[in-house]
Enzyme design. Sequence first.
Site, short mmCIF file in Angstrom:
data_model
loop_
_atom_site.label_atom_id
_atom_site.label_comp_id
_atom_site.label_asym_id
_atom_site.label_seq_id
_atom_site.Cartn_x
_atom_site.Cartn_y
_atom_site.Cartn_z
N ASP A 1 0.83 -1.21 0.00
CA ASP A 1 0.00 0.00 0.00
C ASP A 1 0.87 1.26 0.00
O ASP A 1 1.81 1.37 0.78
CB ASP A 1 -0.92 -0.03 1.23
CG ASP A 1 -2.14 0.84 1.06
OD1 ASP A 1 -1.99 2.02 0.67
OD2 ASP A 1 -3.25 0.35 1.31
N THR B 1 -7.01 4.26 -1.50
CA THR B 1 -6.77 2.83 -1.31
C THR B 1 -7.91 1.92 -1.78
O THR B 1 -7.68 1.00 -2.56
CB THR B 1 -6.48 2.56 0.18
OG1 THR B 1 -5.32 3.31 0.53
CG2 THR B 1 -6.23 1.10 0.44
N ASP C 1 2.38 2.82 3.14
CA ASP C 1 1.33 3.85 3.21
C ASP C 1 1.20 4.40 4.63
O ASP C 1 1.12 5.62 4.85
CB ASP C 1 0.00 3.24 2.77
CG ASP C 1 -1.12 4.26 2.78
OD1 ASP C 1 -1.15 5.11 1.87
OD2 ASP C 1 -1.96 4.24 3.70
N HIS D 1 1.67 8.50 5.49
CA HIS D 1 0.70 9.48 6.00
C HIS D 1 1.26 10.25 7.19
O HIS D 1 1.02 11.44 7.35
CB HIS D 1 -0.60 8.78 6.41
CG HIS D 1 -1.44 8.41 5.24
ND1 HIS D 1 -2.12 9.35 4.50
CD2 HIS D 1 -1.70 7.21 4.66
CE1 HIS D 1 -2.77 8.73 3.52
NE2 HIS D 1 -2.53 7.45 3.59
N ASP E 1 -1.11 0.61 -4.74
CA ASP E 1 -2.41 1.15 -5.12
C ASP E 1 -2.33 2.62 -5.54
O ASP E 1 -3.15 3.11 -6.31
CB ASP E 1 -3.44 0.97 -4.00
CG ASP E 1 -2.93 1.45 -2.65
OD1 ASP E 1 -1.72 1.73 -2.52
OD2 ASP E 1 -3.75 1.55 -1.71
N HIS E 2 -1.33 3.33 -5.02
CA HIS E 2 -1.18 4.77 -5.29
C HIS E 2 0.15 5.20 -4.71
O HIS E 2 0.81 4.43 -4.01
CB HIS E 2 -2.32 5.56 -4.63
CG HIS E 2 -2.46 5.25 -3.17
ND1 HIS E 2 -1.56 5.68 -2.24
CD2 HIS E 2 -3.36 4.49 -2.49
CE1 HIS E 2 -1.91 5.22 -1.05
NE2 HIS E 2 -2.99 4.48 -1.17
N HIS F 1 -2.50 11.29 -0.34
CA HIS F 1 -2.74 10.81 -1.70
C HIS F 1 -4.23 10.91 -1.95
O HIS F 1 -4.99 11.11 -1.00
CB HIS F 1 -2.23 9.38 -1.88
CG HIS F 1 -2.82 8.42 -0.89
ND1 HIS F 1 -4.01 7.75 -1.12
CD2 HIS F 1 -2.41 8.05 0.35
CE1 HIS F 1 -4.28 7.00 -0.07
NE2 HIS F 1 -3.35 7.16 0.85
ZN LIG Z 1 -3.51 2.95 -0.06
#
Ligand SMILES: [Zn+2]
Length: 493
Positions: free
Chosen positions: A112, A149, A268, A272, A315-316, A429
Amino acid sequence: MDSDALTSAKPVPLSTHEEDPINQSTSLLSFNTDSSDPSSNRTHKPSTTILFIALLLITCIALSAAAAFAFLFFSSSSSSSSSSSSAPSALDTTARSLNKLDKPVVLLISSDGFRFGYQFKTPTPNIHRLINNGTEAETGLIPVFPTLTFPNHYSIVTGLYPAYHGIINNHFVDPNNGDTFTMASHEPKWWLGEPLWETVVNHGLKAATYFWPGSEVKKGSWDCPKGLCMNYNGSVPFEERVDTVLKYFDLPSSEIPVFMTLYFEDPDHQGHKVGPDDPEITEAVANIDKMIGRLIDGLEKRGVFEDVNIIMVGDHGMVGTCDKKLIFLDALASWIEIPAEWVQSYSPLLAIRPPAGYNPSDIVEKMNEGLKSGKVENGKYLKVYLKEELPSRLHYAASDRIPPIIGLVEEGFKVEQKKTNRKECGGSHGYDNAVFSMRTIFIGHGPQFARGRKVPSFENVQIYNLITSILKINGASNNGSASFPSSILLHSA
Ligand SMILES: [Zn+2]
């Protein structure tokens, strides 16, 4: 090494990745059938022994020359495999045959928030083993909009844009009944389309999911079977997830699931908190690499590493955000008041559903007037649209679930209701999927992927067809292109 392939190898110049791999391989194939078999050039007329010997000598010389040429070509192509572009080598045009497994298996791994470029933050020998011996999207995998996500994970497994698979945000309200979707919602009504695990089971095959958004939803022929479908629990150590997936390969060949997912929340989670440029990210990336190493080890011990098609994606991406890059909705009050109750999500995807009786067009007009006035702090970094007027490349309109007013905010900016004293710097994101920092990785490794090949970036809705193509099953209709798999995969033998 297959000597036939060597002698038939037409030296292909190391071209740019733009070159059409389909044409290239067909030309190789036709070369193959025309003249690869030296015996077809041989005459069997027993006229004179001398003629026969002469021909034999010529053939031998031709063969050695071809072999030498081929050797030069292969050695140069392998030495450049880590460089920016490489055409599929001639040996690599056909899928390699399976040694131990009796049918193709795909292991789909998601890390992630693995922003494209993280693979260079720190030595990642295991991820690079997959890259160097597999096929990589050279400038990353393009997520769908919004680059969040749940929408993206579900696009990867359905081949559908969020407007069509229904998961249009990580949380939203269905305007038809007022029900709220959250990341813990498992009712099938939310999850449209046909995810890969369902497609696989529809074909009488087995699937196993070690976490993936949507995988716990009992829908169609998929009943989230015990032992093969794990209920999400973020506290399960990554090692345990890897080891459980490895154990599926200890099953009798006919019982090994042909499609498996494996999900990691990192990096991920760290992104953050601290943004993409922090030592904590570097550490998280190194740890993901360790997990890939653990997986490769386990597959090698079982003699199936070269048999499994591993697809590693994210995913990103992730971009840094900080407290000076904020836009406050309350600052628009002189043009229009936007009460918090109208706002379904703030940032980076601003989604507003005004109550009945308000005209969305008027609201959009007044908001943009304020934002462009020069009197709203950072106003020029937010642009508000009626969803139907968003750029069509975002594919973000065709669902009632998408609120009528959508704001696109520039990379790194955030929208909040009102100014507070909170100081915040971190990562985010969800931005426009054309923003490069939102890109993630795509690596394919295994019998159907060429070694050391780079392909241009593509959107993740293409992955569904790629996987059904590897598994040789017919998938449900989706937003991916039917011809895409043949541009990425090796051709079946
Ligand atoms: Zn994600």
